[in-house]
Design a protein around this motif. Structure first.
Motif, PDB file in Angstrom:
ATOM      1  N   VAL A   1       2.494   7.741 -10.652  1.00  5.52           N
ATOM      2  CA  VAL A   1       3.445   7.792  -9.545  1.00  5.52           C
ATOM      3  C   VAL A   1       4.569   6.793  -9.828  1.00  5.52           C
ATOM      4  N   ALA A   2       5.773   7.178  -9.472  1.00  4.65           N
ATOM      5  CA  ALA A   2       6.881   6.242  -9.645  1.00  4.65           C
ATOM      6  C   ALA A   2       6.902   5.263  -8.473  1.00  4.65           C
ATOM      7  N   ILE A   3       6.489   4.062  -8.739  1.00  8.57           N
ATOM      8  CA  ILE A   3       6.535   3.052  -7.672  1.00  8.57           C
ATOM      9  C   ILE A   3       7.243   1.804  -8.178  1.00  8.57           C
ATOM     10  N   ARG A   4       7.690   1.013  -7.215  1.00 11.93           N
ATOM     11  CA  ARG A   4       8.363  -0.240  -7.574  1.00 11.93           C
ATOM     12  C   ARG A   4       7.333  -1.371  -7.627  1.00 11.93           C
ATOM     13  N   ASP A   5       7.736  -2.454  -8.287  1.00  8.88           N
ATOM     14  CA  ASP A   5       6.826  -3.589  -8.458  1.00  8.88           C
ATOM     15  C   ASP A   5       6.270  -4.107  -7.132  1.00  8.88           C
ATOM     16  N   ASP A   6       7.102  -4.106  -6.121  1.00  9.38           N
ATOM     17  CA  ASP A   6       6.649  -4.700  -4.867  1.00  9.38           C
ATOM     18  C   ASP A   6       5.827  -3.726  -4.018  1.00  9.38           C
ATOM     19  N   HIS A   7       5.489  -2.577  -4.586  1.00 17.58           N
ATOM     20  CA  HIS A   7       4.671  -1.625  -3.846  1.00 17.58           C
ATOM     21  C   HIS A   7       3.166  -1.895  -3.985  1.00 17.58           C
ATOM     22  N   VAL A   8       2.824  -2.844  -4.842  1.00 21.30           N
ATOM     23  CA  VAL A   8       1.409  -3.195  -4.991  1.00 21.30           C
ATOM     24  C   VAL A   8       1.211  -4.643  -4.556  1.00 21.30           C
ATOM     25  N   SER A   9       0.249  -4.846  -3.688  1.00 16.44           N
ATOM     26  CA  SER A   9      -0.078  -6.238  -3.359  1.00 16.44           C
ATOM     27  C   SER A   9      -1.575  -6.470  -3.499  1.00 16.44           C
TER      28      SER A   9
ATOM     29  N   GLU B   1      -8.415  -7.443  -1.523  1.00 15.39           N
ATOM     30  CA  GLU B   1      -7.686  -6.417  -0.786  1.00 15.39           C
ATOM     31  C   GLU B   1      -6.539  -5.913  -1.656  1.00 15.39           C
ATOM     32  N   LEU B   2      -6.505  -4.605  -1.823  1.00 13.34           N
ATOM     33  CA  LEU B   2      -5.490  -4.013  -2.699  1.00 13.34           C
ATOM     34  C   LEU B   2      -4.669  -3.021  -1.887  1.00 13.34           C
ATOM     35  N   ASN B   3      -3.379  -3.225  -1.887  1.00 14.10           N
ATOM     36  CA  ASN B   3      -2.499  -2.328  -1.133  1.00 14.10           C
ATOM     37  C   ASN B   3      -1.496  -1.674  -2.059  1.00 14.10           C
ATOM     38  N   VAL B   4      -1.544  -0.353  -2.150  1.00 16.45           N
ATOM     39  CA  VAL B   4      -0.534   0.360  -2.926  1.00 16.45           C
ATOM     40  C   VAL B   4       0.245   1.256  -1.966  1.00 16.45           C
ATOM     41  N   THR B   5       1.505   0.987  -1.865  1.00 22.02           N
ATOM     42  CA  THR B   5       2.344   1.824  -0.996  1.00 22.02           C
ATOM     43  C   THR B   5       2.928   2.948  -1.845  1.00 22.02           C
ATOM     44  N   LEU B   6       2.505   4.176  -1.538  1.00 27.44           N
ATOM     45  CA  LEU B   6       3.040   5.305  -2.307  1.00 27.44           C
ATOM     46  C   LEU B   6       4.328   5.796  -1.643  1.00 27.44           C
ATOM     47  N   PRO B   7       5.332   6.048  -2.441  1.00 20.98           N
ATOM     48  CA  PRO B   7       6.604   6.487  -1.848  1.00 20.98           C
ATOM     49  C   PRO B   7       6.479   7.897  -1.248  1.00 20.98           C
TER      50      PRO B   7
END
Lengths: 271, 83
Positions: free
Chosen positions: B54-62, B75-81
Motif C-alpha cells: 500500500v502506498a502510505i506515508r512515513d507518518d502513517h505508522v506509529s 501497540e501498532l497503528n497503520v493508517t491506510l489511505p
C-alpha cells in the motif's frame, strides 16, 4: 573477574563520592581487595575524601593513555592494605575516557587480584558517567529524599537498563538504592519523602539509609571516610549498608526519630 | 479538597505532594526513554513491509509500547489511505 560496583545518582551533591569511599573502605574492611576509581575527570574529589590528595602522582587518564602503569597510579591506602585508590585527572577532559581504555584498566585490576572495583561516577549523564556505569555488575543509586534527586535517579536507572554492557548483552545490572541525608524527624512531620515513598517511586531494593549527619562534613574535613567513624550514626549506617551488600541481613537503624520514652531508651528499643 | 481537609482534620503534607508529583512525572518520562531501543527500527521495518503493498506515508505508522500491570503492550497503528 573482579566485581564492578558503580556508585551513581544523576544529580550532583547527593553523596556519591562519600558513598564510594565508604563502600570501598567497607569492602576492604571485610577482607576483600578493593580498588576505588574516580571517574570525575576534571573535577576529582575522591582523593580528598579518602585523604590521599598529596600522594597523587599519576591518574586514571595517565594509565589509559599509557603515560603511566596501573601500579604507578594506584595509591595504596595507609589505613587498609586491602584498599587502593585511582584518582581522576584534574587537567584532562572527560573525552579522555574511552570504552576500550576503561575496559583495559578494569581487566588489569582483575588480573592484579582485586575482587571489587568501586567506580565513583560524576554527576550528569555525560561521558564520564556513562563510562562509570558501562561496565557495572552492581549499581548503587545514591538518592536524597527530594524531588529532583529522585527524578534524576530514575533517569540514571533508565540509562543503566539500556546503555550498560550487561543490559546490551541481554543481562541486568544489580540495582541497590541508598538514601542519603535522611531526616526521620522531618519524614515523620510529612516534610520529607519517606524511604518507603522513594522505594515505591523508583522500584529498587533499598540497601541502606544514611541519616543527615554532622559526621559527614567532619569526615571530609579530615580526609577520613565517614564509615571509619564508628561513633557516628552515618558511619554505622554505611557499615550496615556494606554488610547488606555482602548478603548480611541487618535491620535499618536511624530511620525513626529519637522521641522515645526513657524506658524504651534504657531497654535499647527502637532506632 | 478543602472540604475534605476540613472534615478529616488533616492537610495534605508536602511530602505527599512530592510523591504524587514524582509518580506522575516519572511514569510519563519512563514512556519516553525506558522503551527498548528497537522501537524506531521496528517502525521503519513495518513501514517498509506495508509500503510494498500500500502506498502510505512515513507518518502513517506509529509504534508504541505501554505497560499494563506486569505485561507490556505493543501497540501498532497503520493508517491506510482512503481509495
Amino acid at each position: 573477574m573482579a566485581t564492578v560496583v558503580t556508585v551513581t545518582s544523576g544529580k550532583g551533591g547527593v553523596g556519591k563520592t562519600t558513598t564510594s569511599a565508604a563502600i570501598a573502605v567497607g569492602l576492604a574492611q571485610a577482607g576483600h581487595r578493593t580498588a576505588v576509581i574516580d571517574f570525575d575527570v576534571g573535577l576529582r574529589n575522591l582523593d580528598l575524601i579518602t585523604g590521599v590528595e598529596r600522594r597523587v602522582v599519576f591518574d586514571f587518564v595517565n594509565v589509559i593513555s599509557g603515560e603511566a602503569t596501573l601500579n604507578q597510579a594506584l595509591i595504596q591506602d595507609k589505613r587498609l592494605e586491602n584498599l587502593s585508590i585511582l584518582a581522576a585527572s584534574q587537567t584532562k577532559d572527560k573525552d579522555a575516557l574511552t570504552e576500550e581504555g576503561v575496559g583495559q584498566v578494569l581487566d588489569e585490576l582483575s588480573e592484579l587480584g582485586f575482587e571489587y572495583i568501586v567506580c565513583d561516577s560524576p554527576a550528569g549523564i555525560e561521558r564520564g558517567a556513562i563510562m562509570a556505569l558501562h561496565f557495572a555488575d552492581h549499581a548503587v543509586i545514591v538518592t536524597n529524599p527530594e524531588v529532583s534527586s529522585v527524578r534524576d535517579s530514575d533517569r540514571i536507572l533508565g540509562i543503566l537498563q539500556s546503555k550498560s554492557k550487561r543490559a546490551k548483552e541481554g543481562g541486568k545490572v544489580y540495582e541497590h538504592l541508598l538514601i542519603t541525608r535522611y531526616d526521620p524527624v522531618r519524614v515523620e512531620k510529612g516534610e520529607m519523602l519517606s524511604k518507603e515513598d522513594v522505594c515505591d517511586i523508583l522500584a529498587v531494593k533499598l540497601i541502606g539509609v544514611i541519616p543527615e549527619s554532622k559526621a559527614v562534613l567532619k569526615a571530609s574535613n579530615t580526609g577520613v571516610p565517614v564509615i571509619l567513624d564508628e561513633d557516628s550514626d552515618a558511619g554505622l549506617a554505611y557499615s550496615d549498608s556494606v554488610a547488606r551488600f555482602l548478603g548480611e541481613d541487618r535491620p535499618m537503624r536511624f530511620v525513626t526519630s529519637r522521641k522515645q520514652g526513657l524506658l524504651s531508651r534504657i531497654l535499647g528499643g527502637g532506632d | 479538597m478543602a472540604l475534605f481537609g476540613l472534615f478529616s482534620g488533616k492537610k495534605k503534607t508536602t511530602a505527599a505532594a512530592a510523591k504524587e508529583r514524582l509518580q506522575i512525572l516519572i511514569s510519563h518520562e519512563r514512556q519516553n526513554w525506558r522503551g527498548p531501543d528497537f522501537l524506531p527500527d521496528l517502525q521503519r521495518d513495518i513501514l517498509d513491509v506495508v509500503k510494498k503493498y500500500v502506498a502510505i506515508r512515513d507518518d502513517h505508522v506509529s509504534v508504541r509500547l505501554d505497560r499494563a500491570g506486569d505485561a507490556s503492550v505493543l501497540e501498532l497503528n497503520v493508517t491506510l489511505p482512503e481509495k
